[in-house]
Design a protein around this motif. Structure first.
Motif, mmCIF file in Angstrom:
data_model
loop_
_atom_site.group_PDB
_atom_site.id
_atom_site.type_symbol
_atom_site.label_atom_id
_atom_site.label_comp_id
_atom_site.label_asym_id
_atom_site.label_seq_id
_atom_site.Cartn_x
_atom_site.Cartn_y
_atom_site.Cartn_z
ATOM 1 N N GLN A 329 1.191 -1.198 -0.170
ATOM 2 C CA GLN A 329 -0.513 -0.209 0.004
ATOM 3 C C GLN A 329 0.706 1.516 0.397
ATOM 4 O O GLN A 329 1.699 1.274 0.448
ATOM 5 N N ARG A 330 0.346 2.405 -0.511
ATOM 6 C CA ARG A 330 1.062 3.449 -1.196
ATOM 7 C C ARG A 330 0.382 4.684 0.728
ATOM 8 O O ARG A 330 -0.601 4.913 1.173
ATOM 9 N N THR A 331 1.938 4.061 1.542
ATOM 10 C CA THR A 331 1.633 5.040 2.856
ATOM 11 C C THR A 331 2.381 6.020 2.987
ATOM 12 O O THR A 331 3.200 6.443 4.969
ATOM 13 N N VAL A 332 3.562 6.819 2.046
ATOM 14 C CA VAL A 332 5.254 7.504 1.896
ATOM 15 C C VAL A 332 4.504 8.444 1.236
ATOM 16 O O VAL A 332 4.178 8.556 0.119
ATOM 17 N N GLU A 333 4.234 9.640 1.894
ATOM 18 C CA GLU A 333 3.831 11.154 1.406
ATOM 19 C C GLU A 333 5.110 11.867 0.999
ATOM 20 O O GLU A 333 6.151 12.480 2.284
ATOM 21 N N LEU A 334 5.538 12.718 -0.012
ATOM 22 C CA LEU A 334 6.490 13.602 -0.111
ATOM 23 C C LEU A 334 5.766 14.458 -0.711
ATOM 24 O O LEU A 334 4.775 14.657 -2.182
ATOM 25 N N ARG A 540 9.851 -0.843 10.692
ATOM 26 C CA ARG A 540 8.177 -0.485 11.480
ATOM 27 C C ARG A 540 7.001 -1.329 10.678
ATOM 28 O O ARG A 540 5.978 -1.077 11.031
ATOM 29 N N MET A 541 7.503 -1.414 8.926
ATOM 30 C CA MET A 541 6.470 -1.765 8.335
ATOM 31 C C MET A 541 6.615 -3.448 9.059
ATOM 32 O O MET A 541 5.827 -4.034 8.002
ATOM 33 N N THR A 542 7.176 -4.285 9.140
ATOM 34 C CA THR A 542 6.710 -5.494 9.691
ATOM 35 C C THR A 542 6.916 -5.532 11.306
ATOM 36 O O THR A 542 7.352 -6.957 11.329
ATOM 37 N N SER A 543 5.991 -4.343 11.695
ATOM 38 C CA SER A 543 6.433 -4.643 13.558
ATOM 39 C C SER A 543 4.871 -3.540 13.280
ATOM 40 O O SER A 543 4.900 -3.310 14.733
ATOM 41 N N GLY A 544 3.832 -3.921 12.743
ATOM 42 C CA GLY A 544 2.387 -3.415 13.250
ATOM 43 C C GLY A 544 2.304 -2.021 12.283
ATOM 44 O O GLY A 544 0.721 -1.487 13.377
ATOM 45 N N LYS A 545 3.449 -1.358 12.535
ATOM 46 C CA LYS A 545 3.031 0.379 12.214
ATOM 47 C C LYS A 545 3.014 0.908 10.741
ATOM 48 O O LYS A 545 3.970 2.092 10.544
ATOM 49 N N THR A 546 2.381 0.096 9.000
ATOM 50 C CA THR A 546 2.341 0.360 7.805
ATOM 51 C C THR A 546 1.663 1.441 7.973
ATOM 52 O O THR A 546 2.334 2.672 7.365
ATOM 53 N N MET A 547 0.739 1.530 8.965
ATOM 54 C CA MET A 547 -0.321 1.926 8.541
ATOM 55 C C MET A 547 -0.182 4.043 9.434
ATOM 56 O O MET A 547 -1.156 4.351 9.207
ATOM 57 N N SER A 548 0.686 4.240 9.877
ATOM 58 C CA SER A 548 0.974 5.005 10.588
ATOM 59 C C SER A 548 1.532 5.920 9.468
ATOM 60 O O SER A 548 1.752 7.201 10.047
ATOM 61 N N GLY A 549 1.823 5.683 8.169
ATOM 62 C CA GLY A 549 2.572 5.860 7.378
ATOM 63 C C GLY A 549 4.147 7.087 7.334
ATOM 64 O O GLY A 549 4.654 6.455 9.134
ATOM 65 N N PHE A 550 4.855 7.458 6.536
ATOM 66 C CA PHE A 550 5.907 7.873 6.660
ATOM 67 C C PHE A 550 5.871 9.527 6.363
ATOM 68 O O PHE A 550 5.576 9.330 4.703
ATOM 69 N N LEU A 551 6.453 9.967 6.749
ATOM 70 C CA LEU A 551 6.717 11.554 5.995
ATOM 71 C C LEU A 551 7.560 11.540 5.359
ATOM 72 O O LEU A 551 9.086 11.943 6.612
ATOM 73 N N THR A 552 8.206 12.231 4.582
ATOM 74 C CA THR A 552 9.358 11.884 4.120
ATOM 75 C C THR A 552 10.108 13.322 3.703
ATOM 76 O O THR A 552 8.377 14.368 3.018
ATOM 77 N N VAL A 553 11.156 14.315 3.935
ATOM 78 C CA VAL A 553 11.937 15.851 3.091
ATOM 79 C C VAL A 553 12.371 14.837 1.510
ATOM 80 O O VAL A 553 11.995 15.887 0.520
ATOM 81 N N ASN A 554 12.737 14.119 1.399
ATOM 82 C CA ASN A 554 12.880 13.736 -0.538
ATOM 83 C C ASN A 554 12.776 12.278 -0.909
ATOM 84 O O ASN A 554 12.757 11.342 0.399
ATOM 85 N N PRO A 555 12.766 11.848 -1.666
ATOM 86 C CA PRO A 555 12.538 10.623 -2.580
ATOM 87 C C PRO A 555 13.766 9.476 -2.182
ATOM 88 O O PRO A 555 14.675 10.039 -1.180
ATOM 89 N N ILE A 556 13.719 8.783 -2.803
ATOM 90 C CA ILE A 556 13.987 7.494 -2.501
ATOM 91 C C ILE A 556 15.481 7.082 -2.744
ATOM 92 O O ILE A 556 15.627 7.938 -4.190
ATOM 93 N N ASN A 557 16.876 6.710 -2.096
ATOM 94 C CA ASN A 557 18.097 6.231 -3.237
ATOM 95 C C ASN A 557 18.011 5.209 -3.638
ATOM 96 O O ASN A 557 17.090 4.581 -3.008
ATOM 97 N N GLU A 558 18.062 5.542 -5.200
ATOM 98 C CA GLU A 558 18.053 4.254 -5.850
ATOM 99 C C GLU A 558 17.912 3.220 -5.812
ATOM 100 O O GLU A 558 18.396 1.519 -6.362
ATOM 101 N N LEU A 559 19.880 3.192 -5.221
ATOM 102 C CA LEU A 559 20.126 2.405 -4.561
ATOM 103 C C LEU A 559 19.525 1.002 -3.892
ATOM 104 O O LEU A 559 19.814 0.235 -3.220
ATOM 105 N N LEU A 560 19.059 1.650 -3.097
ATOM 106 C CA LEU A 560 17.726 0.343 -2.345
ATOM 107 C C LEU A 560 16.339 0.136 -2.506
ATOM 108 O O LEU A 560 16.075 -0.333 -2.253
#
Length: 560
Positions: A329-334, A540-560
Motif C-alpha cells: 500500500q502507498r503509505t509514504v508522503e512526499l 516499522r513496516m514489519t512491526s505493525g506500524k505500516t498504516m502510521s505512514g512515513f513523512l519524508t523530505v526527499n525521494p528514495i535512494n535508487e540503490l535501495l
C-alpha cells in the motif's frame, strides 16, 4: 494554685511526652521549649537528636544524604519533611541502582515501567528461537509474550511440517512471535516470509547443511562504509543463501569488536541482536572453514564467490512467495502526495524482510542499553507517574506483588514510553554528496502537519549526527525532544572522521539504540534518500506500524 497546664514537668517527663516530636523535628532545626532549656536537659536533648540523626543517616546510607521521608506523630497521622521533588530523586536513584546492579535494587518496591527485564526477555526469546530437543520447531503458539511460554507446553499446536520455501506449503500458523499487529498492519506475507527464513537458518540437522560464510562489507573494502549500508549489503547475501538452499553464517562483526561485547558474543552479530542462525550451524560452518575439502566440494561458499553488484542493484529476490510487493500500500508522503511506487519494489520488500529477520530481537546487551536510554530520556516523567499511583507514605509503603495478568499478559506490551511519540531522523552532513539534504525547519514543517491530524502529539525522538540540529530543536518550545546524550558532528566533519572520534563502542551502541527507539515510535519523519531512514521504515513496516505512514523530505535512494 497553678493549673496543670502551667506546671513545668521534670525533664524525663517531657521526653516521655515529646519523644515523637523530637523525632519529627530532629532534622528540621528544632529548638527546645523553655522548660527544656536547662543545661542538663539541653545536653540530653542534644544527645538524643544526634542518635536520631545518625540512625536515619545509617538507615538510608545507600541513597546518599537525600534521605527519604521521615515519619513522626501518632499512629493515625504522618507528616513528611521533604518535597515531591525529593521523592522523585529518591526513586530515580533507586532505579539507576537497578540498572547498575542488573536486578531490582534493595528498597525499590516500585517497578520501573520503562525498564525491561533483559535477562528474562533474553531467556524467553532463546526458547522461542531454538528447536526443541527432538528437533521439532519451537512452540510458537497463537498467544504472544510470556503467556504463550506459560501455556505453550500444554497446547496442542498443529505443525505444518518442514515445507520451507515451497508454494505448496500451507498458509496456516503458527508463525514466529516477533511480528506485531495484524497481517494488514505489516507488509504483505511478512509472517510467512519470517517463518521460512527462520526455517532456512535453523535446519533440523546442521551436519548435512550447506553454508554461505559471509564477510561484512567493511571487511571487503578499505573505504569507509556506514552501519546502515553494511546491513543492506548483508540482505543481498541472505537472498543468495535462500536461493541456493544454504544457511547464511556471518564472519566476525567489526562493530562488536570492543569491550562492551563479551564472552561468545565478542566480535559477533549476536552482541546486539539474535544470532543469524542456530548456534550449531554457526559452529559447524566456522569449523568447516578450516578444511580445504569443504570449500572444494561446495559445502561452503563465501562472499567472494558472487559478483559485488549482487548485494546492491541486482539482488536475487526469492520468488517463493510469489510477488507480494505488488500489493504494498502507498503509505509514504512526499510534498503532499502519496508515493505511487518505487522502481524496485521487489528489492524493497525483500530487504525489509531480511532486516526484520536479522534484527528480530535485541540481545541482552542491547536491551540493557535501551533501558539506560529510556531512563535518561523518560526517567523523570516515569517516576512522577509512578509516584502518583502509590500512597504518600512511600517509601515506607510496600507495593503489592504483581498479579498474573501483569506478568503474563500486559508484559507483552513492552516498556513504557511517553506515547504518542514521533521518530525524526535528520540526516545532513556529508550525505549531501548522495542526496539533497534539508534544514531542520523542513522536518519540523512535517511535524506540524502531523500535529494537525493528531493534536495530542508532543514528543519527538530525535536521531541525528549533527549538533546544530539538537541546538535548533530547543527553539521549538511546543515540542518535547528526546535524544541520546552523545557528542555529535560540528561543521564539515566527515562521517568517517566523526565515527573515529566517537570510538567504536559508543558509535555502534548509539546507532542501534536509536534504531530501535525510532522503530518503536508511533510515527516517523525522515529522509527516504537516507539508508538509515529506509531501515527504520522497514522495521516499522514489519512491526505493525505500516498504516502510521512515513513523512519524508526527499525521494528514495535508487540503490535501495
Amino acid at each position: 494554685m497553678e493549673s496543670p497546664r502551667d506546671t513545668k514537668p521534670p525533664c524525663f517527663t517531657v521526653f516521655a511526652w515529646r519523644g515523637r516530636e523530637l523525632q519529627q523535628h530532629a532534622l528540621n532545626g528544632w529548638r527546645p521549649p523553655v522548660e527544656l532549656q536547662g543545661p542538663w536537659c539541653f545536653m540530653i536533648i542534644t544527645l538524643l537528636c544526634m542518635i536520631i540523626l545518625f540512625d536515619n543517616v545509617n538507615k538510608y546510607a545507600p541513597y546518599g544524604f537525600l534521605a527519604p521521608v521521615i515519619y513522626a506523630g501518632t499512629d493515625n497521622a504522618t507528616s513528611e519533611i521533604h518535597s515531591d521533588d525529593n521523592r522523585v530523586r529518591i526513586l530515580l536513584d533507586l532505579w539507576s541502582k537497578t540498572l547498575d546492579q542488573g536486578a531490582r535494587a534493595a528498597g525499590s518496591d516500585i517497578p520501573a515501567p520503562h525498564f525491561q527485564d533483559c535477562k528474562k526477555s533474553s531467556e524467553d526469546f532463546t526458547r522461542l528461537d531454538s528447536r526443541q530437543h527432538d528437533g521439532r520447531r519451537p512452540l510458537w503458539t497463537l498467544w504472544k509474550g510470556a503467556l504463550g511460554l506459560e501455556l505453550g507446553g500444554g497446547l496442542s499446536v498443529e505443525d505444518d511440517g518442514e515445507e520451507m520455501l515451497s508454494t505448496k506449503a500451507r498458509l496456516q500458523g503458527p508463525y514466529p512471535p516477533w511480528i506485531q499487529g495484524g497481517d494488514e498492519d505489516n507488509l504483505p506475507l511478512t509472517r510467512r516470509a519470517q517463518r521460512d527464513i527462520w526455517l532456512n537458518q535453523h535446519p533440523r540437522n546442521c551436519s548435512s547443511a550447506k553454508f554461505l560464510l559471509a564477510d561484512w562489507e567493511s571487511q571487503k573494502t578499505r573505504s569507509s562504509i556506514g552501519v546502515g549500508a553494511e546491513l543492506v549489503a548483508m540482505t543481498g547475501l541472505l537472498a543468495v543463501a535462500l536461493r541456493e538452499g544454504r544457511v547464511l553464517v556471518t564472519k566476525d562483526y567489526h562493530g562488536a569488536n570492543h569491550s562492551g561485547c563479551t564472552g561468545s558474543s565478542h566480535s559477533r552479530w549476536s552482541c546486539y541482536f539474535a544470532a543469524e542462525a542456530s548456534n550449531e550451524c554457526i559452529d559447524r560452518a566456522l569449523k568447516l572453514s578450516m578444511l580445504k575439502s569443504a570449500w572444494r566440494e561446495g559445502i561452503l561458499t563465501s562472499s567472494k564467490n558472487y559478483p559485488p553488484f549482487i548485494v546492491w542493484k541486482e539482488v536475487p529476490v526469492p520468488t517463493t512467495w510469489g510477488r507480494p510487493w505488488e500489493s504494498i500500500q502507498r503509505t509514504v508522503e512526499l510534498d503532499g502526495s502519496l508515493l505511487s511506487g518505487y522502481k524496485a519494489q521487489d528489492r524493497r520488500w525483500w530487504r525489509t524482510q531480511a532486516l526484520r529477520y536479522l534484527m528480530r530481537s535485541p540481545s541482552e546487551n542491547l536491551c540493557n542499553l535501551l533501558n539506560r536510554a529510556r531512563h535518561d530520556a523518560f526517567g523523570v516523567k516515569a517516576a512522577e507517574i509512578a509516584l502518583d499511583l502509590v500512597p504518600r507514605e512511600w517509601p515506607k509503603y510496600a507495593q503489592p506483588e504483581r498479579t498474573p495478568i501483569e506478568k503474563l499478559v500486559w508484559s507483552s506490551l513492552g516498556p513504557w514510553i511517553p506515547r504518542p511519540l514521533v521518530s525524526m531522523h535528520v540526516r545532513q552532513g556529508d550525505k549531501g554528496s548522495e542526496m539533497r539534504v534539508f534544514a531542520f525547519p523542513e522536518y519540523m514543517k512535517l511535524a506540524e502537519h502531523l500535529k494537525r491530524a493528531f493534536p495530542h502529539v508532543r514528543g519527538i525522538w530525535l536521531s541525528t549526527e549533527m549538533e546544530n540540529v539538537v541546538e535548533e530543536s530547543r527553539s521549538y518550545t511546543d515540542w518535547n525532544f528526546y535524544f541520546t546524550n552523545i557528542t555529535r558532528q560540528s561543521g564539515s566533519t566527515s562521517m568517517a572522521a566523526y565515527m573515529a572520534q566517537l570510538g567504536k563502542r559508543r558509535n555502534f551502541d548509539n546507532a542501534f539504540v536509536n534504531l530501535l527507539m525510532a522503530a518503536e515510535s508511533d510515527f516517523f519523519i525522515g529522509a527516504l534518500g537516507s539508508t538509515w531512514s529506509c531501515i527504520i521504515d522497514g522495521l516499522r513496516m514489519t512491526s505493525g506500524k505500516t498504516m502510521s505512514g512515513f513523512l519524508t523530505v526527499n525521494p528514495i535512494n535508487e540503490l535501495l
